[in-house]
Every structure is written in C-alpha cells, then in structure tokens.
Design a protein around this motif. Structure first.
Motif, PDB file in Angstrom:
ATOM      1  N   VAL A   1       0.854  -1.214  -0.117  1.00 54.85           N
ATOM      2  CA  VAL A   1       0.040   0.118  -0.054  1.00 54.85           C
ATOM      3  C   VAL A   1       0.985   1.330   0.051  1.00 54.85           C
ATOM      4  O   VAL A   1       0.600   2.097  -0.613  1.00 54.85           O
ATOM      5  CB  VAL A   1      -0.982   0.018   1.353  1.00 54.85           C
ATOM      6  N   LEU A   2       1.914   1.225   0.714  1.00 59.53           N
ATOM      7  CA  LEU A   2       2.790   2.465   0.550  1.00 59.53           C
ATOM      8  C   LEU A   2       3.387   2.587  -0.730  1.00 59.53           C
ATOM      9  O   LEU A   2       3.634   3.795  -1.149  1.00 59.53           O
ATOM     10  CB  LEU A   2       3.955   2.312   1.587  1.00 59.53           C
ATOM     11  N   GLY A   3       3.536   1.625  -1.409  1.00 58.17           N
ATOM     12  CA  GLY A   3       4.480   1.682  -2.703  1.00 58.17           C
ATOM     13  C   GLY A   3       3.385   2.152  -3.926  1.00 58.17           C
ATOM     14  O   GLY A   3       3.797   2.809  -4.792  1.00 58.17           O
ATOM     15  N   GLY A   4       2.159   1.873  -3.296  1.00 54.10           N
ATOM     16  CA  GLY A   4       0.880   2.670  -4.304  1.00 54.10           C
ATOM     17  C   GLY A   4       0.716   4.092  -4.131  1.00 54.10           C
ATOM     18  O   GLY A   4      -0.168   4.750  -4.917  1.00 54.10           O
ATOM     19  N   GLY A   5       1.133   4.759  -2.952  1.00 51.22           N
ATOM     20  CA  GLY A   5       0.838   5.912  -2.851  1.00 51.22           C
ATOM     21  C   GLY A   5       1.988   6.952  -2.898  1.00 51.22           C
ATOM     22  O   GLY A   5       3.152   6.724  -3.703  1.00 51.22           O
ATOM     23  N   LEU A   6       2.117   7.988  -2.263  1.00 52.88           N
ATOM     24  CA  LEU A   6       3.093   9.225  -2.501  1.00 52.88           C
ATOM     25  C   LEU A   6       4.381   8.571  -1.873  1.00 52.88           C
ATOM     26  O   LEU A   6       5.431   9.081  -2.377  1.00 52.88           O
ATOM     27  CB  LEU A   6       2.784  10.609  -1.945  1.00 52.88           C
ATOM     28  N   ALA A   7       4.539   7.770  -1.084  1.00 52.76           N
ATOM     29  CA  ALA A   7       5.545   7.202  -0.400  1.00 52.76           C
ATOM     30  C   ALA A   7       6.271   6.174  -1.471  1.00 52.76           C
ATOM     31  O   ALA A   7       7.387   5.724  -1.320  1.00 52.76           O
ATOM     32  CB  ALA A   7       5.332   6.342   0.917  1.00 52.76           C
TER      33      ALA A   7
END
Length: 302
Positions: free
Chosen positions: A206-212
């Motif tokens: 999920v982090l990889g799919g967002g601004l992070a």
C-alpha cells in the motif's frame, strides 16, 4: 563492421554491461584485474585481454567501470593505461562514479592526448545493469554524446546529456544522496512497522501505491523484508559516493543537513562490518539503534 570497444572493469555492473554490448553491434574486448570475471563476456563471444594496454590498443571506444577516483586515474593515466595506448581520436566513456573535479582533470589530460572523454555514471544497480535499464547521466561535449548515444542506449534505458565535463558526476552525486536518504527512510519505516506487529509485506504494497512509493521501495523491499543483503550496490561504494557529495557541497558552500546525517549512518554501517553488504543493509543500523538483533554480519537472518 562492428565498433571495437574495450571494456575495463568487469565487476557486478561492468560485466553485464559488456555482455549487452557484445550482444549488440559491438566487438568487445574486456580486461579485469581478476581474470575470471571476463568469463561471461567470453561466453557471449567477446575477448579477454591480459592488460588495459592490450584491451585498448585497437579500440574505437573505451568503457571504464571501476570503483573510485584513484582507480579511474590509474586506468587512464598509468603507463599501461588508456591514454598511453589507445589510438588517437578514440572516445572514452567513464561509467564510474568519481569526484567531479577529478573528471575535469582527466578530461583535460585526455584532450592533451588526443582522446575524448565523457563522464557517464549510472544508476540502477545490478538489476539495472543486467536488464539494460540503467539511468545514465552524461557530461562532456554534446557531439561526443551524440556519437556515444547508440552505445549508451544499449546498456541504459534513460540516457541524458546533462552538461559539460563533470556534470554527469555532479548529477550522480545528487542521485546518491537521494537514494541513500530513501533507503534510510524505508529502513526506519520497516522497523517502526514491525514494532507494531503490522503485516509488513501488505504495508509495503500500500505504501508503494501512494506518494511514499519509489524505485527504492520497489527494488529494496524484499532485501529488507527477508534480511538478504547480497550486494547489488555495496555500502562501501555508497559510503564513497556520500563522501563525494559532502565534499563537493562544502566546496560550493551548500549545506546538506540530511546528507550529512545519512553519510554518518553509512559510515557507521561500515564501522560495524557491513561495508560488503548491499546498501539496503542500512536497515541493520536502524535495528542496532533500536536494540534489535535480527541479522548476522553477512546479511543472512540470524
């Protein structure tokens, strides 16, 4: 006829790059201080030389991929080196990551010897070299860059001329600052998540799919999740690169607070015996600071 290329330095990065060139429209002769490293090139149809002088004697293009500024100076300026043995008019492409001021000095020496020099450091690590997907930042004369572009695009995916001699090394220094900061942030986030018992693989998704999200997260998450730090790019080399960053910044009066901190964390990793690990091994430093003891010095889980 195929362009004759000499490739000096067939390590983790140089070997697959030389093989890609040999598999392309190039006739590659390689030299490495450890002769066994020439085997992949030979298996691809290339030739192994016994010295730099032998490798470059008939070369139209010379590619160099060695660890540090003194190594490049030795390869180019030594009695057995490139400038003393390559034909006049040859084009030298230095893929190494070294100090911008040293690159400028080498470009001047090359010009005096009737040879042209491009600084073309790369980013993308072992995976990028194996997949011919490197990002290559090139400094030097624009006409020389255009001549070299087909070769560069054989080993790289993003190839950009960024300015005069030394500019490629300056951009690479900035790249290494960003990468180190990203790796450290990812490592700290993982230790934080684990302390709360979160499903870390799902969290990375999920982090990889967002601004992070970042190339660092995509490429280094498995290293960190599995504590497998076989070197794609060693901490020793990243330590060297951050030394270039901090030194060059000081020379022009630029303050890099995060750069200074990450440089110290990289130095700490080396001092704790992690220099031979992949730079994702910065995770081990965060674990040490947090009182965790989850990995051994060779990067395998304890």
């Amino acid at each position: 006829m195929s362009t004759k290329v000499a490739f000096i330095g067939l390590g983790i990065m140089g070997s697959p790059m030389a093989v890609h060139l040999q598999n392309g429209d190039y006739d590659v002769t390689g030299f490495n201080r450890s002769p066994e490293a020439t085997q992949p090139l030979v298996e691809a149809g290339g030739t192994a030389a016994d010295s730099t002088a032998e490798a470059v004697k008939d070369a139209e293009v010379v590619c160099v991929m060695v660890p540090d500024s003194p190594d490049v100076q030795d390869v180019l300026l030594g009695e057995d080196g490139v400038l003393a043995n390559v034909p006049k008019g040859a084009l030298v492409i230095d893929f190494s990551s070294i100090r911008p001021d040293v690159t400028k000095e080498l470009a001047e020496a090359a010009g005096e010897a009737g040879v042209r020099l491009l600084d073309a450091p790369v980013s993308g690590g072992e995976a990028g070299a194996k997949n011919a997907a490197l990002s290559i930042m090139v400094g030097g004369d624009e006409a020389d860059f255009k001549e070299a572009q087909p070769l560069l695009e054989t080993v790289g995916k993003t190839v950009v001329h960024v300015g005069p001699s030394g500019a490629g090394q300056t951009v690479k220094a900035a790249n290494q600052l960003i990468v180190a900061a990203n790796i450290e942030a990812l490592a700290e986030a993982l230790v934080f998540l684990e302390a709360y018992g979160v499903d870390t693989a799902a969290a990375m998704d999920v982090l990889g799919g967002g601004l992070a999200g970042s190339a660092v997260l995509n490429q280094k998450r498995e290293n960190m999740l599995t504590r497998s730090f076989d070197p794609g790019f060693r901490i020793d080399l990243h330590h060297k690169d951050l030394g270039i960053v901090t030194s060059a910044a000081r020379e022009v009066g630029v303050v890099l607070p995060m750069g200074a901190v990450v440089a110290q964390l990289m130095a700490s990793a080396r001092a704790n015996g992690d220099g031979g690990l992949d730079h994702s091994g910065l995770l081990r430093g965060v674990e040490r600071l947090s009182g965790a003891t989850g990995t051994t010095n060779d990067g395998r889980g304890a």
